[in-house]
Each structure stands twice: as structure tokens, then as C-alpha cells.
Design an enzyme around this catalytic site. Structure first.
Site, PDB file in Angstrom:
ATOM      1  N   GLU A 186      24.662  43.802  43.433  1.00 41.39           N
ATOM      2  CA  GLU A 186      25.803  43.335  42.635  1.00 41.39           C
ATOM      3  C   GLU A 186      27.083  43.889  43.237  1.00 41.39           C
ATOM      4  OE1 GLU A 186      27.526  42.730  38.136  1.00 41.39           O
ATOM      5  OE2 GLU A 186      26.166  44.423  38.461  1.00 41.39           O
ATOM      6  N   GLU A 241      30.631  49.400  43.966  1.00 40.37           N
ATOM      7  CA  GLU A 241      31.833  49.522  43.135  1.00 40.37           C
ATOM      8  C   GLU A 241      32.777  50.527  43.779  1.00 40.37           C
ATOM      9  OE1 GLU A 241      34.640  49.021  40.947  1.00 40.37           O
ATOM     10  OE2 GLU A 241      32.929  47.863  40.204  1.00 40.37           O
ATOM     11  N   LYS A 245      48.059  35.426  40.814  1.00 37.70           N
ATOM     12  CA  LYS A 245      49.379  35.082  41.324  1.00 37.70           C
ATOM     13  C   LYS A 245      49.247  34.520  42.731  1.00 37.70           C
ATOM     14  CE  LYS A 245      51.897  38.490  38.567  1.00 37.70           C
ATOM     15  NZ  LYS A 245      52.820  39.671  38.588  1.00 37.70           N
ATOM     16  N   ASN A 288      33.637  49.709  49.795  1.00 34.47           N
ATOM     17  CA  ASN A 288      34.151  48.365  49.999  1.00 34.47           C
ATOM     18  C   ASN A 288      32.964  47.467  50.354  1.00 34.47           C
ATOM     19  OD1 ASN A 288      35.935  46.220  50.528  1.00 34.47           O
ATOM     20  ND2 ASN A 288      36.169  46.835  52.666  1.00 34.47           N
ATOM     21  N   PHE A 299      34.127  41.897  29.079  1.00 27.60           N
ATOM     22  CA  PHE A 299      35.063  41.211  29.972  1.00 27.60           C
ATOM     23  C   PHE A 299      34.951  39.702  29.799  1.00 27.60           C
ATOM     24  CE2 PHE A 299      36.667  39.427  33.880  1.00 27.60           C
ATOM     25  CZ  PHE A 299      37.733  40.241  34.204  1.00 27.60           C
ATOM     26  N   GLU A 300      33.703  39.203  29.762  1.00 27.14           N
ATOM     27  CA  GLU A 300      33.515  37.761  29.589  1.00 27.14           C
ATOM     28  C   GLU A 300      33.969  37.316  28.204  1.00 27.14           C
ATOM     29  OE1 GLU A 300      30.037  34.333  29.916  1.00 27.14           O
ATOM     30  OE2 GLU A 300      29.605  36.402  30.504  1.00 27.14           O
ATOM     31  N   ASP A 336      37.983  40.039  40.807  1.00 27.87           N
ATOM     32  CA  ASP A 336      39.418  39.985  40.528  1.00 27.87           C
ATOM     33  C   ASP A 336      39.962  38.635  41.002  1.00 27.87           C
ATOM     34  OD1 ASP A 336      42.212  40.374  40.375  1.00 27.87           O
ATOM     35  OD2 ASP A 336      41.980  42.523  40.743  1.00 27.87           O
ATOM     36  N   THR A 373      29.216  40.320  28.670  1.00 25.68           N
ATOM     37  CA  THR A 373      29.970  41.573  28.667  1.00 25.68           C
ATOM     38  C   THR A 373      31.277  41.426  27.897  1.00 25.68           C
ATOM     39  OG1 THR A 373      31.130  41.009  30.709  1.00 25.68           O
ATOM     40  CG2 THR A 373      29.030  42.158  30.926  1.00 25.68           C
TER      41      THR A 373
END
Length: 238
Positions: free
Chosen positions: A60, A85, A139, A112, A209-210, A135, A207
Site C-alpha cells: 500500500e 508512508e 490546484k 518515498n 478520509f473517505e 494527494d 475510512t
């Protein structure tokens, strides 16, 4: 290739304990390159060394607080899971959850993700790669920071074994369309879905976030692509 801005933060006492007491089991410390989240080249490692066994591997990318990957690891102990992460607090929280769920088929790397896929994981070592809610860099001037782009796909292709699957989800419609365009034209992948979008992956937990995206009225878009021999004809599966 960086698709994030690393942010620090004060750790809670529980997170500090996780880093001190749980990290020896869960946290992998590879040789570093020039930065704290970089991976030095030429150090491919058989994942079996981390887990003490040979088992299907799920990676993941951007595991956040660890809710998704710890749930999956607990639900499917016959598989091994690797969380990538860049935020120390998220890694610490993931270890706390793993301890609570008595999960031992999970390892974490603070790194990374593209460098892990390129320098640390052997070719064709992963059965699945998950990228849920990366992410969106919504913008326009920041779109170039997005993880899913033409230069990242070959690294995913390298890490996945033939027949392996990359699963993605986002609540940003325009980013979902970009993801689909990138993989539709990528050599070495075919769609794993019919129609415009894949059905919601039933292995993905709902989650916070979702839930936040849903509360804002955003559509959640899932995508899945299957690793095939390069040059194979793009096609869909039912």
C-alpha cells in the site's frame, strides 16, 4: 520523484512507545540515499526476509494512519502486507493498530514510494499495489506533483508480477480521469473493469478520509489494472 511535502509533528506518548517498542518487529530500516525518506540504490531485498516466509505480497502506497492495511492484514493472514508512508506519526499509529489487532504479517517503511519500487523491491515481487486517495494536488499549478503519472507507471509495472493488480481510488473526479488516462495508454497493463469505473473494491474499508469526501458530495472513483506482458493488447475483463 517526489509527490508529497513531508510534514513533521509532535508525537503522542502512544506513538513514541510504538516507535520504541514495536518498531523492531514492524519497521524496516533500509539504507538511505540523500534524504531521510530516500532509498539507496542497489539493495534489492527478497520480502521473505522481512516476513520469514514466502506469501503473496500486497503493497500500500500512502498508508496514512494504517486503518486500511491493518484491517486487510488481520482479515487475510495468508498474505503479507507492506505499508509505505512518509509521515512518522502515521507509521507509529499503524504499529499501534497492528498490535491491537494482533497482526504480524505487516511491515512498514518510511520512504518515498517510487524509490522503494525502483531500488528495494525485486522485480515482479508484488501481487497487488494499492493507492487509495493519494494527494490530489488539486490546484492546477500543483498537478505536476501528482503521484499517478506516466513516469511512475513503469515502476509499478516493474514491481508487479504478471497478473498482478494495481488498485486505486480517489474522491477527485479530475484526478480519477487522469489516472484512467495514464493507465489506459500505459504499456503492460489492461483494464480490470468494464464501463467507466471499477466497482468499489470490497477489501477497502470506509475510512474517515473517505467519509469526509462523501460528506462533501464527491463521487468516489475506483480503478483497477492488471499487469500483462508489455505490448499486449489493452482489453477489459468482466
Amino acid at each position: 520523484m517526489l509527490s508529497f511535502v513531508r510534514r513533521g509533528g509532535r508525537l503522542t506518548s502512544g506513538q513514541e512507545r510504538a516507535l520504541n517498542e514495536l518498531a523492531p518487529e514492524y519497521l524496516i530500516e533500509p539504507k538511505r540515499g540523500d534524504g531521510v525518506t530516500s532509498i539507496a540504490a542497489d539493495q534489492e531485498t527478497d520480502p521473505a526476509r522481512w516476513f520469514g516466509r514466502k506469501a503473496p505480497l500486497v503493497v500500500e502506497i500512502g498508508s496514512g494512519q494504517g486503518h486500511q492495511i491493518t484491517h486487510a492484514a488481520a482479515a487475510t493472514p495468508e498474505r503479507d502486507f507492506l505499508a509505505l508512508e512518509v509521515f512518522t506519526g502515521g507509521l507509529a499509529r499503524t504499529m499501534v493498530l497492528a498490535e491491537q489487532l494482533d497482526v504480524h504479517n505487516l511491515r512498514l517503511i518510511e520512504a518515498n514510494a517510487p524509490e522503494v519500487l525502483e531500488h528495494l523491491l525485486p522485480a515482479a515481487s508484488a501481487n497487488e499495489i494499492w493507492i487509495f486517495f493519494p494527494d490530489p494536488w488539486h490546484k492546477a499549478r500543483h498537478n505536476k506533483r501528482r503521484l499517478i503519472n506516466d513516469s511512475f507507471v513503469p515502476l509499478i509495472a516493474r514491481a508487479l508480477q504478471p497478473g498482478g493488480i494495481v488498485r486505486m481510488a480517489t474522491d477527485w473526479e479530475e484526478y480519477a480521469e487522469q489516472m484512467r488516462e495514464v493507465f489506459d495508454r500505459a504499456d503492460g497493463f489492461k483494464r480490470g473493469f468494464d464501463g467507466e469505473w471499477a466497482e468499489r473494491f470490497n477489501g477497502r474499508v470506509l475510512t474517515a478520509f473517505e467519509k469526509k469526501g462523501i460528506a462533501k458530495g464527491r463521487n468516489i472513483r475506483d480503478l483497477s489494472y492488471i499487469r500483462v506482458a508489455e505490448g499486449a493488447t489493452q482489453s477489459k475483463i468482466g
